[in-house]
Motif scaffolding. Structure first.
Motif, PDB file in Angstrom:
ATOM      1  N   LEU A 275       0.848  -1.188   0.000  1.00  0.00           N
ATOM      2  CA  LEU A 275       0.000   0.000   0.000  1.00  0.00           C
ATOM      3  C   LEU A 275       0.886   1.241   0.000  1.00  0.00           C
ATOM      4  CD1 LEU A 275      -2.802   1.383   0.316  1.00  0.00           C
ATOM      5  CD2 LEU A 275      -2.409   1.315   2.792  1.00  0.00           C
ATOM      6  N   SER A 277       0.649   5.467   0.233  1.00  0.00           N
ATOM      7  CA  SER A 277      -0.259   6.565   0.544  1.00  0.00           C
ATOM      8  C   SER A 277       0.508   7.733   1.141  1.00  0.00           C
ATOM      9  CB  SER A 277      -1.332   6.103   1.537  1.00  0.00           C
ATOM     10  OG  SER A 277      -2.163   7.190   1.930  1.00  0.00           O
ATOM     11  N   THR A 283      -6.097  10.642   5.216  1.00  0.00           N
ATOM     12  CA  THR A 283      -5.634   9.255   5.055  1.00  0.00           C
ATOM     13  C   THR A 283      -5.256   8.581   6.367  1.00  0.00           C
ATOM     14  OG1 THR A 283      -3.324   9.941   4.718  1.00  0.00           O
ATOM     15  CG2 THR A 283      -4.741   9.784   2.748  1.00  0.00           C
ATOM     16  N   ASP A 286      -7.227   5.402   7.761  1.00  0.00           N
ATOM     17  CA  ASP A 286      -7.032   4.184   6.974  1.00  0.00           C
ATOM     18  C   ASP A 286      -5.614   3.645   7.124  1.00  0.00           C
ATOM     19  OD1 ASP A 286      -9.632   4.206   6.060  1.00  0.00           O
ATOM     20  OD2 ASP A 286      -9.157   5.261   4.202  1.00  0.00           O
ATOM     21  N   LEU A 287      -4.641   4.535   7.209  1.00  0.00           N
ATOM     22  CA  LEU A 287      -3.251   4.089   7.366  1.00  0.00           C
ATOM     23  C   LEU A 287      -3.066   3.361   8.696  1.00  0.00           C
ATOM     24  CD1 LEU A 287      -1.249   7.164   6.002  1.00  0.00           C
ATOM     25  CD2 LEU A 287      -1.606   4.944   4.902  1.00  0.00           C
ATOM     26  N   CYS A 290      -4.738   0.003   8.558  1.00  0.00           N
ATOM     27  CA  CYS A 290      -3.951  -0.926   7.745  1.00  0.00           C
ATOM     28  C   CYS A 290      -2.785  -1.499   8.536  1.00  0.00           C
ATOM     29  CB  CYS A 290      -3.445  -0.214   6.489  1.00  0.00           C
ATOM     30  SG  CYS A 290      -2.339  -1.218   5.480  1.00  0.00           S
ATOM     31  N   ASN A 302       4.247   7.983   2.364  1.00  0.00           N
ATOM     32  CA  ASN A 302       4.855   9.124   1.697  1.00  0.00           C
ATOM     33  C   ASN A 302       4.616  10.424   2.464  1.00  0.00           C
ATOM     34  OD1 ASN A 302       4.598   8.427  -1.892  1.00  0.00           O
ATOM     35  ND2 ASN A 302       5.991   7.661  -0.345  1.00  0.00           N
TER      36      ASN A 302
END
Length: 333
Positions: A275, A277, A283, A286-287, A290, A302
């Motif tokens: 993944l 991102s 974000t 979700d990060l 994950c 990133n």
């Protein structure tokens, strides 16, 4: 088979490093020198914990640094090799503040295994990995399907590097010959059927040159021989790249090595579960989810935006990693 890891790290807050960088920084601003390019999110301990936990088969971790080292680092760790720029990069290219220069000289690191994996410090393992996820039958694993590059809007330094990389590949590898010799690797059952259809169409529509390859923003498996071959084939271009103190539009980067392996057929077809991102308020939920649920094998975080609530986002990522990697590694004091 010995497999090493190379990871680049810089302490963007080191006064000595900042002073030297300022001395060489041109008056005109560059999109390759924004502060977030050197910002430390404090997540490197979890990178080392991930390697020790999920890839214990790695022989040596070569931490490439300007000269500073992370405060948490155990320099006596058996698998650690801290290597300064001046220990492997030719003197004429120093000092350098360009990742392109560092990358194109990695093969010169003393003691580096022929088979190695190149990590950026924003790429993390989230699950157990096997050596065969990176090398099979002595060849580096990667995705070899063709993906056309399209450019729009602001064209920055890295986009120029992509174009320059692709120019090198098409200069040395006639596509018809490559497809004839290695076509089964470009159309492989490891890839999605849509990927294979796209590659097949591009082979028919553009038979004389490659239109591009995918950059996965994931750890890249390399042979040292690849770097030697490119230096032999393009000494002037690589010398010019390395003479730049900061990344510039005329440079190539390490993707030219990845794509060289694909075009030459020196790779094993593989699909990476990774993944990618940017880190921002939209974000972060979700990060963190994950990471906690280990939804992918790897994740690339990133640092794309200068104006974010750095402290708050960093803390949330730290807490997420702590849930899956709470124990110190041998690389930590």
């Amino acid at each position: 088979m010995d497999i090493d890891i190379v990871i680049l790290w810089v302490d963007g807050a080191d006064p000595a490093w900042l002073s030297q960088k300022k001395e060489y920084l041109p008056p005109a601003s560059r999109d390759s020198d924004s502060p977030n390019r050197y910002r430390d999110w404090g997540l490197l301990p979890y990178w080392f914990r991930g390697i020790e936990t999920y890839a214990p088969w790695v022989r040596t971790v070569h931490l490439v640094t300007w000269g500073h080292v992370p405060s948490f680092l155990n320099l006596a760790a058996p698998k650690l090799h801290v290597v300064r720029h001046d220990e492997f990069i030719p003197r004429e290219y120093l000092p350098t503040f360009s990742s392109h220069t560092i990358e194109m000289n990695l093969h010169r690191i003393s003691g580096l295994a022929e088979n190695f994996i190149y990590f950026n410090d924003d790429m993390f393992l989230l699950r157990s990995a096997k050596p065969t996820d990176f090398f099979r039958d002595g060849l580096p694993c990667t995705y070899g399907g063709e993906v056309p590059w399209q450019f729009s809007g602001h064209i920055g330094v890295w986009e120029h590097a992509v174009a320059n990389d692709l120019g090198v590949i098409n200069r040395h590898f006639p596509k018809r010959d490559a497809v004839r010799s290695h076509g089964k690797k470009y159309l492989d059952r490891n890839y999605r059927w849509k990927d294979n259809l796209r590659t097949l169409c591009l082979q028919k529509l553009y038979p004389d040159y490659f239109t591009g390859f995918r950059n996965l923003h994931a750890p890249a498996a390399y042979l040292k021989k690849t770097f030697h071959d490119i230096w032999d084939a393009e000494p002037e271009l690589l010398h010019s790249t390395c003479m730049d103190k900061f990344r510039s539009h005329s440079n190539v980067n390490q993707w030219v090595c990845l794509w060289w392996q694909i075009a030459s057929g020196n790779f094993s077809p593989f699909m990476v579960d990774n993944l990618v991102s940017g880190i921002n308020d939209e974000t972060i939920d979700d990060l963190c989810l994950c990471i906690r649920q280990q939804q992918h094998s790897m994740i690339c975080l990133n640092d794309q935006e200068e104006t974010v609530d750095f402290e708050a986002l960093s803390l949330r990522l730290h807490n997420a990693f702590e849930t899956i990697l709470p124990d110190k590694s041998a690389f930590e004091l």
